[in-house]
Write a protein that holds these residues in place. Sequence first.
Motif, PDB file in Angstrom:
ATOM      1  N   ARG A  28      90.099  -4.850  19.513  1.00  0.00           N
ATOM      2  CA  ARG A  28      89.898  -6.045  20.318  1.00  0.00           C
ATOM      3  C   ARG A  28      89.801  -5.650  21.784  1.00  0.00           C
ATOM      4  N   GLU A  29      89.136  -6.476  22.545  1.00  0.00           N
ATOM      5  CA  GLU A  29      89.004  -6.243  23.972  1.00  0.00           C
ATOM      6  C   GLU A  29      89.335  -7.523  24.722  1.00  0.00           C
ATOM      7  N   PRO A  30      89.863  -7.422  25.945  1.00  0.00           N
ATOM      8  CA  PRO A  30      90.159  -8.630  26.729  1.00  0.00           C
ATOM      9  C   PRO A  30      88.883  -9.394  27.079  1.00  0.00           C
ATOM     10  N   LYS A  46      96.557 -11.487  28.023  1.00  0.00           N
ATOM     11  CA  LYS A  46      97.567 -11.035  27.080  1.00  0.00           C
ATOM     12  C   LYS A  46      97.820 -12.112  26.027  1.00  0.00           C
ATOM     13  N   ASP A  47      97.525 -11.796  24.779  1.00  0.00           N
ATOM     14  CA  ASP A  47      97.657 -12.783  23.706  1.00  0.00           C
ATOM     15  C   ASP A  47      99.102 -13.170  23.413  1.00  0.00           C
ATOM     16  N   TRP A  48     100.076 -12.339  23.796  1.00  0.00           N
ATOM     17  CA  TRP A  48     101.465 -12.613  23.441  1.00  0.00           C
ATOM     18  C   TRP A  48     102.029 -13.872  24.091  1.00  0.00           C
ATOM     19  N   ARG A  97     100.849 -16.794  23.796  1.00  0.00           N
ATOM     20  CA  ARG A  97     100.482 -17.974  23.008  1.00  0.00           C
ATOM     21  C   ARG A  97     101.703 -18.744  22.502  1.00  0.00           C
ATOM     22  N   GLU A 106      94.871 -17.115  16.978  1.00  0.00           N
ATOM     23  CA  GLU A 106      95.941 -16.164  17.282  1.00  0.00           C
ATOM     24  C   GLU A 106      95.634 -15.284  18.489  1.00  0.00           C
ATOM     25  N   HIS A 107      94.385 -15.224  18.887  1.00  0.00           N
ATOM     26  CA  HIS A 107      93.989 -14.333  19.986  1.00  0.00           C
ATOM     27  C   HIS A 107      93.225 -15.133  21.055  1.00  0.00           C
ATOM     28  N   THR A 159      91.497 -12.399  23.701  1.00  0.00           N
ATOM     29  CA  THR A 159      90.794 -11.186  23.302  1.00  0.00           C
ATOM     30  C   THR A 159      89.762 -11.502  22.229  1.00  0.00           C
ATOM     31  N   ARG A 160      88.828 -10.579  22.018  1.00  0.00           N
ATOM     32  CA  ARG A 160      87.801 -10.746  21.001  1.00  0.00           C
ATOM     33  C   ARG A 160      87.553  -9.410  20.316  1.00  0.00           C
ATOM     34  N   GLU A 161      86.977  -9.460  19.113  1.00  0.00           N
ATOM     35  CA  GLU A 161      86.687  -8.246  18.368  1.00  0.00           C
ATOM     36  C   GLU A 161      85.537  -7.483  19.017  1.00  0.00           C
TER      37      GLU A 161
END
Length: 207
Positions: free
Chosen positions: A34-36, A134-136, A138, A195-196, A199-201
Amino acid sequence: MYTSPTAWVANGYSAALETWIGVGEPGKLAATMREPIPLAERKLDWIFIGFFLINFGFITYIVDIEQLVIADPSSFEYPIWPPPILVDLVHWWGESFDPVLLARPAWWRATIWIDAILFGPFYAAALYAFITAKDWIRVPCFLWAGLMFANVTIICFEEMIGTTPTPARAIVLMANAAWWTFPMFLTWRMWAAGEHPFTRETGEKTA
């Protein structure tokens, strides 16, 4: 054909090893990288950043701190922080529109402590997470939204029909509206993104 549990385990390790060295089924144990998502592509998030910044820099550690360091607005000495001009501004608001702010009952002070101890650090963390993707953040966003919505609902009930009601209902409701709407807005933002949220794949795989 019967296969023993030992064979199952052996086959599992074999498949894992093949995947790790690159000869097994591609992506079988690999995770998608994943990338920001750059902030420039998340224009909606600038609204949240502005909201968090106002709360952290003004509401929590100026307006709310004043209510913790000055127990009785009718008899006090100016503290080191906030500056006197901002203390006077808070008292002017209370005298003009918000009598419960000056009354400062125990339950009110409890909400202020929640703001100072929990919400303040959340705003700092949220600013960092929203800016740097930063996904954390959420799950903390959901927790903040629920607690903030409950706090503001209780406060506004007191403002409207409590023992120290406001003489300017429309003004007080408008002043508190952002702390009703932003929890719902933020919940939608985090829920809709999955959940993200930041970020994306990339399409690449990593072990």
